[in-house]
Design an enzyme around this catalytic site. Structure first.
Site, PDB file in Angstrom:
ATOM      1  N   ASP A  36       0.890  -0.971  -0.056  1.00  0.00           N
ATOM      2  CA  ASP A  36       0.086  -0.062   0.048  1.00  0.00           C
ATOM      3  C   ASP A  36       0.995   1.106  -0.008  1.00  0.00           C
ATOM      4  O   ASP A  36       2.157   1.031  -0.047  1.00  0.00           O
ATOM      5  CB  ASP A  36      -0.916  -0.081   1.145  1.00  0.00           C
ATOM      6  N   ASP A  59       3.625   1.233  -4.877  1.00  0.00           N
ATOM      7  CA  ASP A  59       2.489   2.046  -5.686  1.00  0.00           C
ATOM      8  C   ASP A  59       1.985   1.322  -6.763  1.00  0.00           C
ATOM      9  O   ASP A  59       2.765   1.219  -8.008  1.00  0.00           O
ATOM     10  CB  ASP A  59       3.329   3.489  -6.104  1.00  0.00           C
ATOM     11  N   SER A 152     -16.607  -4.924  -9.112  1.00  0.00           N
ATOM     12  CA  SER A 152     -17.645  -3.999  -8.371  1.00  0.00           C
ATOM     13  C   SER A 152     -18.959  -4.363  -9.010  1.00  0.00           C
ATOM     14  O   SER A 152     -19.131  -4.595 -10.302  1.00  0.00           O
ATOM     15  CB  SER A 152     -17.330  -2.579  -8.467  1.00  0.00           C
ATOM     16  N   TYR A 165     -15.376   4.311 -14.421  1.00  0.00           N
ATOM     17  CA  TYR A 165     -15.117   3.189 -13.422  1.00  0.00           C
ATOM     18  C   TYR A 165     -15.921   1.805 -13.797  1.00  0.00           C
ATOM     19  O   TYR A 165     -15.254   0.844 -13.536  1.00  0.00           O
ATOM     20  CB  TYR A 165     -15.852   3.842 -12.109  1.00  0.00           C
ATOM     21  N   LYS A 169     -14.281  -1.846 -14.128  1.00  0.00           N
ATOM     22  CA  LYS A 169     -14.497  -2.829 -13.436  1.00  0.00           C
ATOM     23  C   LYS A 169     -15.178  -3.823 -14.278  1.00  0.00           C
ATOM     24  O   LYS A 169     -15.033  -5.249 -13.803  1.00  0.00           O
ATOM     25  CB  LYS A 169     -15.462  -2.665 -12.144  1.00  0.00           C
ATOM     26  N   PHE A 198     -19.888  -1.041   0.383  1.00  0.00           N
ATOM     27  CA  PHE A 198     -19.189  -1.323   1.844  1.00  0.00           C
ATOM     28  C   PHE A 198     -18.461  -0.292   2.599  1.00  0.00           C
ATOM     29  O   PHE A 198     -17.865   0.615   1.860  1.00  0.00           O
ATOM     30  CB  PHE A 198     -17.950  -2.558   1.448  1.00  0.00           C
ATOM     31  N   THR A 200     -15.726   1.065   4.013  1.00  0.00           N
ATOM     32  CA  THR A 200     -14.269   1.008   3.858  1.00  0.00           C
ATOM     33  C   THR A 200     -13.744   2.490   4.220  1.00  0.00           C
ATOM     34  O   THR A 200     -14.429   3.515   4.168  1.00  0.00           O
ATOM     35  CB  THR A 200     -13.900   0.514   2.795  1.00  0.00           C
TER      36      THR A 200
END
Ligand SMILES: NC(=O)c1ccc[n+]([C@@H]2O[C@H](COP(=O)([O-])OP(=O)(O)OC[C@H]3O[C@@H](n4cnc5c(N)ncnc54)[C@H](O)[C@@H]3O)[C@@H](O)[C@H]2O)c1
Length: 257
Positions: A36, A59, A152, A165, A169, A198, A200
Protein backbone atom coordinates in the site's frame (compact mmCIF):
# COMPACT_ATOMS: atom_id res chain seq x y z
CA UNK A 1 -5.66 -24.68 -1.01
CA UNK A 2 -3.67 -24.83 2.20
CA UNK A 3 -2.18 -21.36 2.50
CA UNK A 4 -0.33 -21.94 5.78
CA UNK A 5 3.08 -22.59 4.19
CA UNK A 6 2.80 -19.83 1.63
CA UNK A 7 2.88 -16.08 1.29
CA UNK A 8 0.05 -13.77 0.30
CA UNK A 9 0.35 -10.40 -1.42
CA UNK A 10 -2.46 -7.95 -0.66
CA UNK A 11 -2.51 -4.72 -2.69
CA UNK A 12 -4.40 -1.93 -0.99
CA UNK A 13 -3.51 -4.10 1.98
CA UNK A 14 -3.95 -1.26 4.46
CA UNK A 15 -7.39 -0.42 3.05
CA UNK A 16 -10.83 -1.63 4.06
CA UNK A 17 -11.03 -4.77 1.90
CA UNK A 18 -7.29 -5.37 1.84
CA UNK A 19 -6.85 -5.29 5.60
CA UNK A 20 -9.84 -7.59 6.14
CA UNK A 21 -8.40 -10.16 3.71
CA UNK A 22 -4.90 -9.75 5.17
CA UNK A 23 -6.18 -10.42 8.71
CA UNK A 24 -8.14 -13.50 7.60
CA UNK A 25 -5.27 -15.04 5.61
CA UNK A 26 -2.66 -14.10 8.20
CA UNK A 27 -4.89 -15.88 10.72
CA UNK A 28 -4.52 -19.07 8.66
CA UNK A 29 -0.74 -18.91 9.05
CA UNK A 30 0.18 -17.33 5.71
CA UNK A 31 3.04 -14.84 5.52
CA UNK A 32 1.34 -11.61 4.47
CA UNK A 33 2.77 -8.71 2.50
CA UNK A 34 0.66 -5.60 3.01
CA UNK A 35 1.28 -3.56 -0.16
CA UNK A 36 0.00 0.00 0.00
CA UNK A 37 1.03 3.64 0.13
CA UNK A 38 -0.61 4.28 3.53
CA UNK A 39 2.58 3.77 5.53
CA UNK A 40 1.23 4.22 9.05
CA UNK A 41 -1.81 1.96 8.62
CA UNK A 42 0.25 -0.58 6.69
CA UNK A 43 3.01 -0.83 9.33
CA UNK A 44 0.44 -1.08 12.13
CA UNK A 45 -1.45 -3.84 10.36
CA UNK A 46 1.68 -5.87 9.64
CA UNK A 47 2.67 -5.82 13.32
CA UNK A 48 -0.91 -6.65 14.37
CA UNK A 49 -0.95 -9.71 12.05
CA UNK A 50 2.53 -10.82 13.13
CA UNK A 51 3.93 -14.17 11.93
CA UNK A 52 6.51 -12.31 9.79
CA UNK A 53 3.93 -10.11 8.03
CA UNK A 54 5.58 -7.17 6.25
CA UNK A 55 4.42 -3.79 5.07
CA UNK A 56 5.99 -3.02 1.70
CA UNK A 57 5.34 0.46 0.32
CA UNK A 58 3.93 -0.23 -3.14
CA UNK A 59 2.56 2.18 -5.71
CA UNK A 60 0.21 0.25 -7.98
CA UNK A 61 0.81 2.84 -10.73
CA UNK A 62 4.41 1.57 -11.03
CA UNK A 63 5.32 -1.82 -12.49
CA UNK A 64 8.72 -1.74 -10.73
CA UNK A 65 7.03 -1.15 -7.41
CA UNK A 66 4.67 -4.10 -8.00
CA UNK A 67 7.59 -6.37 -8.98
CA UNK A 68 9.33 -5.31 -5.77
CA UNK A 69 6.28 -6.26 -3.65
CA UNK A 70 5.95 -9.66 -5.34
CA UNK A 71 9.66 -10.32 -4.76
CA UNK A 72 9.25 -9.39 -1.08
CA UNK A 73 6.42 -11.93 -0.74
CA UNK A 74 8.46 -14.63 -2.50
CA UNK A 75 11.33 -14.07 -0.06
CA UNK A 76 8.96 -14.87 2.84
CA UNK A 77 7.54 -18.10 1.34
CA UNK A 78 6.22 -19.34 -2.04
CA UNK A 79 3.62 -16.86 -3.26
CA UNK A 80 0.29 -18.72 -3.18
CA UNK A 81 -2.27 -15.92 -3.27
CA UNK A 82 -2.57 -12.37 -4.58
CA UNK A 83 -5.52 -10.37 -3.29
CA UNK A 84 -5.83 -7.26 -5.46
CA UNK A 85 -7.84 -4.64 -3.59
CA UNK A 86 -6.25 -1.24 -4.10
CA UNK A 87 -7.63 2.20 -4.79
CA UNK A 88 -5.46 4.79 -6.49
CA UNK A 89 -4.78 8.47 -7.10
CA UNK A 90 -7.72 10.71 -7.99
CA UNK A 91 -7.86 12.11 -11.56
CA UNK A 92 -7.56 15.85 -12.35
CA UNK A 93 -10.88 15.96 -14.20
CA UNK A 94 -13.73 15.71 -11.64
CA UNK A 95 -15.77 13.46 -13.97
CA UNK A 96 -19.57 13.25 -13.87
CA UNK A 97 -22.07 12.23 -16.55
CA UNK A 98 -20.42 11.82 -19.98
CA UNK A 99 -21.94 15.14 -21.11
CA UNK A 100 -22.18 17.39 -18.09
CA UNK A 101 -24.93 19.96 -17.36
CA UNK A 102 -22.67 22.72 -18.73
CA UNK A 103 -22.36 20.84 -22.08
CA UNK A 104 -18.71 19.82 -21.61
CA UNK A 105 -17.68 16.22 -21.91
CA UNK A 106 -15.73 14.09 -19.50
CA UNK A 107 -12.19 13.97 -20.89
CA UNK A 108 -10.52 10.97 -22.46
CA UNK A 109 -7.71 11.52 -19.95
CA UNK A 110 -10.22 10.98 -17.13
CA UNK A 111 -11.46 7.73 -18.71
CA UNK A 112 -7.90 6.52 -19.27
CA UNK A 113 -6.98 7.40 -15.70
CA UNK A 114 -9.68 5.09 -14.34
CA UNK A 115 -8.59 2.25 -16.61
CA UNK A 116 -5.05 2.75 -15.46
CA UNK A 117 -5.85 2.84 -11.70
CA UNK A 118 -8.39 0.02 -11.62
CA UNK A 119 -7.67 -2.24 -14.61
CA UNK A 120 -4.12 -1.91 -15.97
CA UNK A 121 -2.70 -2.01 -12.44
CA UNK A 122 -4.77 -5.12 -11.68
CA UNK A 123 -3.43 -6.83 -14.81
CA UNK A 124 0.07 -5.83 -13.77
CA UNK A 125 -0.29 -7.32 -10.26
CA UNK A 126 -2.04 -10.43 -11.64
CA UNK A 127 0.59 -11.14 -14.28
CA UNK A 128 3.62 -10.42 -12.09
CA UNK A 129 2.13 -12.60 -9.33
CA UNK A 130 1.30 -15.39 -11.80
CA UNK A 131 4.86 -15.32 -13.15
CA UNK A 132 6.14 -15.92 -9.61
CA UNK A 133 3.49 -18.56 -8.81
CA UNK A 134 4.37 -20.47 -11.98
CA UNK A 135 7.80 -21.18 -10.44
CA UNK A 136 6.26 -22.72 -7.27
CA UNK A 137 6.38 -26.44 -6.59
CA UNK A 138 2.74 -27.52 -6.97
CA UNK A 139 0.92 -28.56 -3.82
CA UNK A 140 -0.42 -32.13 -3.50
CA UNK A 141 -3.63 -30.81 -5.07
CA UNK A 142 -1.54 -29.89 -8.14
CA UNK A 143 -2.28 -26.21 -7.47
CA UNK A 144 0.33 -23.47 -7.48
CA UNK A 145 -1.65 -20.38 -6.54
CA UNK A 146 -4.73 -18.19 -6.82
CA UNK A 147 -5.41 -14.62 -7.92
CA UNK A 148 -8.36 -12.69 -6.50
CA UNK A 149 -9.26 -9.38 -8.13
CA UNK A 150 -11.76 -6.82 -6.91
CA UNK A 151 -14.44 -5.77 -9.39
CA UNK A 152 -17.61 -3.90 -8.35
CA UNK A 153 -21.32 -4.18 -9.03
CA UNK A 154 -20.65 -1.05 -11.13
CA UNK A 155 -19.02 -3.45 -13.61
CA UNK A 156 -22.48 -4.99 -14.13
CA UNK A 157 -24.82 -2.04 -13.58
CA UNK A 158 -23.15 1.24 -12.71
CA UNK A 159 -24.88 4.47 -11.83
CA UNK A 160 -25.03 7.69 -13.89
CA UNK A 161 -21.57 9.24 -14.02
CA UNK A 162 -19.78 5.91 -13.69
CA UNK A 163 -18.79 5.19 -17.30
CA UNK A 164 -15.01 5.10 -16.67
CA UNK A 165 -15.21 3.26 -13.33
CA UNK A 166 -17.82 0.81 -14.66
CA UNK A 167 -15.73 0.11 -17.76
CA UNK A 168 -12.65 -0.57 -15.64
CA UNK A 169 -14.57 -2.90 -13.33
CA UNK A 170 -16.24 -4.59 -16.32
CA UNK A 171 -12.70 -5.29 -17.48
CA UNK A 172 -11.93 -6.97 -14.17
CA UNK A 173 -15.00 -9.19 -14.57
CA UNK A 174 -13.85 -10.18 -18.06
CA UNK A 175 -10.29 -10.76 -16.88
CA UNK A 176 -11.38 -13.24 -14.18
CA UNK A 177 -12.34 -15.86 -16.79
CA UNK A 178 -9.64 -15.06 -19.34
CA UNK A 179 -6.84 -15.19 -16.79
CA UNK A 180 -8.21 -18.47 -15.45
CA UNK A 181 -8.05 -19.98 -18.93
CA UNK A 182 -4.47 -18.85 -19.52
CA UNK A 183 -3.26 -19.92 -16.08
CA UNK A 184 -5.09 -23.26 -15.81
CA UNK A 185 -2.19 -25.28 -17.29
CA UNK A 186 0.00 -23.84 -14.50
CA UNK A 187 -2.41 -24.82 -11.71
CA UNK A 188 -3.26 -21.19 -10.94
CA UNK A 189 -6.86 -20.11 -10.39
CA UNK A 190 -8.35 -16.66 -11.02
CA UNK A 191 -11.45 -15.18 -9.41
CA UNK A 192 -12.99 -11.77 -8.82
CA UNK A 193 -15.25 -10.41 -6.11
CA UNK A 194 -17.82 -7.76 -7.13
CA UNK A 195 -18.70 -5.90 -3.93
CA UNK A 196 -21.77 -3.71 -3.52
CA UNK A 197 -21.45 -0.79 -1.12
CA UNK A 198 -19.10 -1.41 1.81
CA UNK A 199 -18.08 0.82 4.68
CA UNK A 200 -14.35 1.09 3.99
CA UNK A 201 -11.89 3.99 4.25
CA UNK A 202 -13.23 5.10 0.86
CA UNK A 203 -16.14 6.66 2.81
CA UNK A 204 -13.99 8.17 5.57
CA UNK A 205 -14.57 11.75 4.39
CA UNK A 206 -18.34 11.35 4.38
CA UNK A 207 -18.36 9.81 7.85
CA UNK A 208 -19.69 6.37 8.78
CA UNK A 209 -23.16 7.46 9.89
CA UNK A 210 -23.82 9.66 6.86
CA UNK A 211 -22.61 6.87 4.56
CA UNK A 212 -24.90 4.30 6.22
CA UNK A 213 -27.86 6.67 5.94
CA UNK A 214 -27.25 7.30 2.27
CA UNK A 215 -26.18 3.86 1.03
CA UNK A 216 -27.66 1.38 3.54
CA UNK A 217 -31.24 1.74 2.17
CA UNK A 218 -30.04 0.82 -1.36
CA UNK A 219 -29.26 -2.71 -0.19
CA UNK A 220 -32.07 -5.27 -0.54
CA UNK A 221 -31.35 -7.21 2.64
CA UNK A 222 -29.71 -6.64 5.10
CA UNK A 223 -30.47 -2.90 4.96
CA UNK A 224 -26.94 -1.70 5.66
CA UNK A 225 -23.61 -1.25 3.96
CA UNK A 226 -21.30 -4.23 3.81
CA UNK A 227 -18.76 -4.91 6.53
CA UNK A 228 -15.23 -5.28 5.06
CA UNK A 229 -14.81 -8.54 6.98
CA UNK A 230 -17.60 -9.99 4.80
CA UNK A 231 -15.19 -9.40 1.90
CA UNK A 232 -12.39 -10.96 3.97
CA UNK A 233 -14.49 -14.08 4.58
CA UNK A 234 -15.15 -14.51 0.86
CA UNK A 235 -11.51 -13.92 -0.05
CA UNK A 236 -10.56 -16.63 2.45
CA UNK A 237 -13.11 -19.05 0.99
CA UNK A 238 -11.85 -18.40 -2.54
CA UNK A 239 -8.26 -19.07 -1.47
CA UNK A 240 -9.17 -22.26 0.39
CA UNK A 241 -11.71 -23.73 -2.04
CA UNK A 242 -9.94 -25.09 -5.13
CA UNK A 243 -13.18 -25.53 -7.02
CA UNK A 244 -13.86 -21.79 -7.18
CA UNK A 245 -12.38 -20.61 -10.46
CA UNK A 246 -12.92 -18.38 -13.48
CA UNK A 247 -15.86 -16.33 -12.30
CA UNK A 248 -16.92 -13.19 -10.46
CA UNK A 249 -18.98 -13.49 -7.29
CA UNK A 250 -21.31 -10.63 -6.38
CA UNK A 251 -21.16 -9.68 -2.71
CA UNK A 252 -23.84 -7.03 -2.42
CA UNK A 253 -26.80 -7.98 -0.20
CA UNK A 254 -28.90 -8.10 -3.39
CA UNK A 255 -28.25 -4.47 -4.41
CA UNK A 256 -29.07 -3.93 -8.09
CA UNK A 257 -28.64 -0.18 -8.61
N1 LIG B 1 -16.02 0.25 -0.71
C1 LIG B 1 -16.89 -0.09 -1.64
O1 LIG B 1 -18.10 0.10 -1.49
C2 LIG B 1 -16.40 -0.75 -2.92
C3 LIG B 1 -17.36 -1.35 -3.74
C4 LIG B 1 -16.95 -1.99 -4.89
C5 LIG B 1 -15.61 -2.04 -5.22
N2 LIG B 1 -14.70 -1.44 -4.41
C6 LIG B 1 -13.29 -1.54 -4.82
O2 LIG B 1 -12.52 -2.10 -3.78
C7 LIG B 1 -11.16 -1.68 -3.92
C8 LIG B 1 -10.65 -1.27 -2.56
O3 LIG B 1 -11.43 -0.21 -2.08
P1 LIG B 1 -11.80 0.00 -0.57
O4 LIG B 1 -13.26 0.29 -0.53
O5 LIG B 1 -11.23 -1.08 0.30
O6 LIG B 1 -11.09 1.41 -0.31
P2 LIG B 1 -10.05 1.84 0.82
O7 LIG B 1 -9.87 3.31 0.59
O8 LIG B 1 -10.50 1.38 2.16
O9 LIG B 1 -8.73 1.04 0.42
C9 LIG B 1 -7.98 1.34 -0.74
C10 LIG B 1 -6.50 1.24 -0.39
O10 LIG B 1 -5.76 1.49 -1.59
C11 LIG B 1 -4.63 2.24 -1.22
N3 LIG B 1 -4.06 2.97 -2.34
C12 LIG B 1 -4.41 4.18 -2.83
N4 LIG B 1 -3.57 4.55 -3.83
C13 LIG B 1 -2.67 3.55 -3.96
C14 LIG B 1 -1.55 3.36 -4.80
N5 LIG B 1 -1.19 4.26 -5.72
N6 LIG B 1 -0.83 2.23 -4.65
C15 LIG B 1 -1.18 1.29 -3.72
N7 LIG B 1 -2.24 1.42 -2.90
C16 LIG B 1 -2.98 2.54 -3.02
C17 LIG B 1 -5.14 3.19 -0.13
O11 LIG B 1 -4.07 3.72 0.64
C18 LIG B 1 -6.06 2.30 0.65
O12 LIG B 1 -5.41 1.69 1.73
C19 LIG B 1 -11.15 -0.59 -4.99
O13 LIG B 1 -10.72 -1.17 -6.21
C20 LIG B 1 -12.61 -0.21 -5.11
O14 LIG B 1 -12.95 0.24 -6.40
C21 LIG B 1 -15.06 -0.79 -3.27
Amino acid sequence: MDISGGSVLVTGGAGGFGSAAARRLGGLGAKVVVADVADERGEALASEIGNGAQYVRTDIMSEDSIVNAVEAACRLAPLRAAIIAHGGPLPDDPGGRTIRKDGSRVSVAHFAHYLSVYLTSAYCVSSVAAEAMAKNEPLRSNQRGVIVNTASIAGFEGQPGQVPYGAAKGGIISMALNLARDLAPLGIRSMAIAPGTFLTYAFAQMGNEAAQERFGPLVLNPKRMGDPDEYGMLAQQIVENDFLNATTIRLDGGQRF
